[in-house]
Design a protein around this motif. Structure first.
Motif, PDB file in Angstrom:
ATOM      1  N   ALA A   1      46.505  43.330  12.769  1.00 52.53           N
ATOM      2  CA  ALA A   1      47.073  42.357  13.698  1.00 52.53           C
ATOM      3  C   ALA A   1      46.061  42.080  14.808  1.00 52.53           C
ATOM      4  O   ALA A   1      45.374  42.991  15.272  1.00 52.53           O
ATOM      5  CB  ALA A   1      48.372  42.889  14.298  1.00 52.53           C
ATOM      6  N   VAL A   2      45.988  40.823  15.227  1.00 57.47           N
ATOM      7  CA  VAL A   2      45.108  40.444  16.340  1.00 57.47           C
ATOM      8  C   VAL A   2      45.895  39.592  17.326  1.00 57.47           C
ATOM      9  O   VAL A   2      46.851  38.912  16.956  1.00 57.47           O
ATOM     10  CB  VAL A   2      43.853  39.682  15.855  1.00 57.47           C
ATOM     11  N   GLY A   3      45.494  39.653  18.581  1.00 57.90           N
ATOM     12  CA  GLY A   3      46.110  38.807  19.599  1.00 57.90           C
ATOM     13  C   GLY A   3      47.526  39.179  19.959  1.00 57.90           C
ATOM     14  O   GLY A   3      48.252  38.354  20.513  1.00 57.90           O
ATOM     15  N   THR A   4      47.936  40.407  19.686  1.00 61.58           N
ATOM     16  CA  THR A   4      49.326  40.803  19.935  1.00 61.58           C
ATOM     17  C   THR A   4      49.514  41.531  21.262  1.00 61.58           C
ATOM     18  O   THR A   4      50.637  41.860  21.609  1.00 61.58           O
ATOM     19  CB  THR A   4      49.833  41.712  18.796  1.00 61.58           C
ATOM     20  N   ASP A   5      48.436  41.787  21.986  1.00 62.13           N
ATOM     21  CA  ASP A   5      48.555  42.582  23.206  1.00 62.13           C
ATOM     22  C   ASP A   5      47.656  42.037  24.311  1.00 62.13           C
ATOM     23  O   ASP A   5      46.932  42.778  24.957  1.00 62.13           O
ATOM     24  CB  ASP A   5      48.219  44.042  22.900  1.00 62.13           C
ATOM     25  N   ALA A   6      47.698  40.727  24.520  1.00 61.05           N
ATOM     26  CA  ALA A   6      46.913  40.131  25.600  1.00 61.05           C
ATOM     27  C   ALA A   6      47.495  40.560  26.941  1.00 61.05           C
ATOM     28  O   ALA A   6      48.711  40.586  27.126  1.00 61.05           O
ATOM     29  CB  ALA A   6      46.909  38.615  25.473  1.00 61.05           C
ATOM     30  N   HIS A   7      46.628  40.916  27.855  1.00 57.53           N
ATOM     31  CA  HIS A   7      47.051  41.336  29.191  1.00 57.53           C
ATOM     32  C   HIS A   7      46.737  40.286  30.248  1.00 57.53           C
ATOM     33  O   HIS A   7      47.267  40.354  31.353  1.00 57.53           O
ATOM     34  CB  HIS A   7      46.345  42.635  29.591  1.00 57.53           C
ATOM     35  N   ARG A   8      45.846  39.355  29.924  1.00 53.50           N
ATOM     36  CA  ARG A   8      45.430  38.323  30.875  1.00 53.50           C
ATOM     37  C   ARG A   8      45.453  36.967  30.172  1.00 53.50           C
ATOM     38  O   ARG A   8      45.280  36.881  28.964  1.00 53.50           O
ATOM     39  CB  ARG A   8      44.019  38.619  31.364  1.00 53.50           C
ATOM     40  N   TRP A   9      45.617  35.920  30.958  1.00 54.12           N
ATOM     41  CA  TRP A   9      45.645  34.571  30.396  1.00 54.12           C
ATOM     42  C   TRP A   9      44.406  34.284  29.574  1.00 54.12           C
ATOM     43  O   TRP A   9      44.493  33.671  28.509  1.00 54.12           O
ATOM     44  CB  TRP A   9      45.787  33.521  31.502  1.00 54.12           C
ATOM     45  N   ASN A  10      43.238  34.713  30.052  1.00 55.25           N
ATOM     46  CA  ASN A  10      41.995  34.396  29.337  1.00 55.25           C
ATOM     47  C   ASN A  10      41.854  35.162  28.023  1.00 55.25           C
ATOM     48  O   ASN A  10      40.953  34.868  27.239  1.00 55.25           O
ATOM     49  CB  ASN A  10      40.770  34.608  30.227  1.00 55.25           C
ATOM     50  N   GLU A  11      42.715  36.126  27.769  1.00 47.49           N
ATOM     51  CA  GLU A  11      42.674  36.851  26.499  1.00 47.49           C
ATOM     52  C   GLU A  11      43.495  36.160  25.413  1.00 47.49           C
ATOM     53  O   GLU A  11      43.292  36.419  24.227  1.00 47.49           O
ATOM     54  CB  GLU A  11      43.189  38.283  26.694  1.00 47.49           C
ATOM     55  N   ILE A  12      44.403  35.298  25.821  1.00 51.90           N
ATOM     56  CA  ILE A  12      45.248  34.603  24.855  1.00 51.90           C
ATOM     57  C   ILE A  12      44.397  33.587  24.096  1.00 51.90           C
ATOM     58  O   ILE A  12      43.762  32.728  24.688  1.00 51.90           O
ATOM     59  CB  ILE A  12      46.437  33.912  25.552  1.00 51.90           C
ATOM     60  N   GLY A  13      44.365  33.715  22.804  1.00 44.05           N
ATOM     61  CA  GLY A  13      43.596  32.790  21.971  1.00 44.05           C
ATOM     62  C   GLY A  13      42.119  33.097  21.880  1.00 44.05           C
ATOM     63  O   GLY A  13      41.382  32.384  21.206  1.00 44.05           O
ATOM     64  N   ASP A  14      41.652  34.152  22.543  1.00 47.94           N
ATOM     65  CA  ASP A  14      40.241  34.543  22.444  1.00 47.94           C
ATOM     66  C   ASP A  14      40.129  35.594  21.348  1.00 47.94           C
ATOM     67  O   ASP A  14      40.476  36.757  21.545  1.00 47.94           O
ATOM     68  CB  ASP A  14      39.732  35.105  23.771  1.00 47.94           C
ATOM     69  N   PHE A  15      39.640  35.163  20.201  1.00 55.38           N
ATOM     70  CA  PHE A  15      39.525  36.054  19.053  1.00 55.38           C
ATOM     71  C   PHE A  15      38.075  36.441  18.765  1.00 55.38           C
ATOM     72  O   PHE A  15      37.759  36.900  17.678  1.00 55.38           O
ATOM     73  CB  PHE A  15      40.158  35.399  17.819  1.00 55.38           C
ATOM     74  N   SER A  16      37.190  36.276  19.744  1.00 55.00           N
ATOM     75  CA  SER A  16      35.764  36.542  19.518  1.00 55.00           C
ATOM     76  C   SER A  16      35.513  38.002  19.132  1.00 55.00           C
ATOM     77  O   SER A  16      34.749  38.266  18.209  1.00 55.00           O
ATOM     78  CB  SER A  16      34.939  36.143  20.738  1.00 55.00           C
ATOM     79  N   TYR A  17      36.143  38.939  19.818  1.00 56.09           N
ATOM     80  CA  TYR A  17      35.945  40.352  19.485  1.00 56.09           C
ATOM     81  C   TYR A  17      36.504  40.653  18.096  1.00 56.09           C
ATOM     82  O   TYR A  17      35.872  41.336  17.292  1.00 56.09           O
ATOM     83  CB  TYR A  17      36.603  41.257  20.534  1.00 56.09           C
ATOM     84  N   HIS A  18      37.682  40.134  17.811  1.00 50.82           N
ATOM     85  CA  HIS A  18      38.318  40.360  16.513  1.00 50.82           C
ATOM     86  C   HIS A  18      37.423  39.846  15.382  1.00 50.82           C
ATOM     87  O   HIS A  18      37.198  40.544  14.388  1.00 50.82           O
ATOM     88  CB  HIS A  18      39.681  39.662  16.441  1.00 50.82           C
ATOM     89  N   LEU A  19      36.923  38.622  15.553  1.00 49.98           N
ATOM     90  CA  LEU A  19      36.066  38.026  14.526  1.00 49.98           C
ATOM     91  C   LEU A  19      34.762  38.803  14.372  1.00 49.98           C
ATOM     92  O   LEU A  19      34.255  38.964  13.263  1.00 49.98           O
ATOM     93  CB  LEU A  19      35.793  36.559  14.846  1.00 49.98           C
ATOM     94  N   GLU A  20      34.230  39.290  15.483  1.00 54.25           N
ATOM     95  CA  GLU A  20      33.007  40.095  15.430  1.00 54.25           C
ATOM     96  C   GLU A  20      33.226  41.368  14.610  1.00 54.25           C
ATOM     97  O   GLU A  20      32.457  41.682  13.709  1.00 54.25           O
ATOM     98  CB  GLU A  20      32.564  40.448  16.850  1.00 54.25           C
ATOM     99  N   VAL A  21      34.278  42.101  14.929  1.00 49.16           N
ATOM    100  CA  VAL A  21      34.557  43.361  14.221  1.00 49.16           C
ATOM    101  C   VAL A  21      34.876  43.088  12.756  1.00 49.16           C
ATOM    102  O   VAL A  21      34.340  43.761  11.861  1.00 49.16           O
ATOM    103  CB  VAL A  21      35.699  44.143  14.905  1.00 49.16           C
ATOM    104  N   LEU A  22      35.732  42.118  12.501  1.00 49.03           N
ATOM    105  CA  LEU A  22      36.058  41.792  11.112  1.00 49.03           C
ATOM    106  C   LEU A  22      34.802  41.397  10.348  1.00 49.03           C
ATOM    107  O   LEU A  22      34.594  41.835   9.208  1.00 49.03           O
ATOM    108  CB  LEU A  22      37.101  40.670  11.056  1.00 49.03           C
TER     109      LEU A  22
END
Length: 156
Positions: free
Chosen positions: A114-135
């Protein structure tokens, strides 16, 4: 080790994300094996409550400098897989080493991520750069590959 959401309402939720945030063994400075026993018990309790996703499975361990072994990763991936539960790749508090090992174990055992399920800040919503990097580092680079591994919740 206890839900912070009223258990009476759990059945009314479309999706339940659970995570370990605190452990008495850590607060009391107990040895790593006791911390890991409590971590396992808490995760099993969350799974038993019907969680669809276990969020940031290693954050509380990494923050407190408790070593996360491959055995620990294989354990939670196996337990989640046996119950059809996804594990979250969290970008708020990153645990790059454990995250990569978890994703590789999830891929090997066909456990959804799962990705994007625990955003803590507005700027984290929709930012999948880390997820895509790791994947990507784990060989998941195409939309088809991502579709095969990423969690998608089916509404009731």
């Amino acid at each position: 080790g206890r839900p912070v959401f009223p258990e009476d309402f759990l059945g009314e939720l479309d999706i339940l994300v659970g995570s370990v945030h605190s452990m008495a063994a850590v607060r009391r400075g107990r040895p790593a094996d006791e911390v890991m026993d409590e971590w396992r018990r808490q995760n099993l309790a969350l799974m038993g409550l019907g969680a669809h996703i276990i969020a940031h499975p290693f954050r509380c361990l990494v923050q407190k400098q408790v070593p996360v072994t491959q055995e620990d990763i294989d354990w939670i991936v196996g337990e989640a897989g046996a119950r059809g539960i996804a594990l979250e790749l969290n970008s708020h508090y990153r645990c790059p080493d454990a995250d990569r090992r978890m994703v590789r174990a999830c891929l090997a055992q066909s456990v959804r991520v799962a990705v994007g399920t625990d955003a803590h800040r507005w700027n984290e919503i929709g930012d999948f750069s880390y997820h895509l990097e790791v994947l990507g580092e784990c060989g998941v680079t195409t939309p088809e590959q991502r579709d095969a591994v990423l969690y998608r919740h089916a509404r009731r």
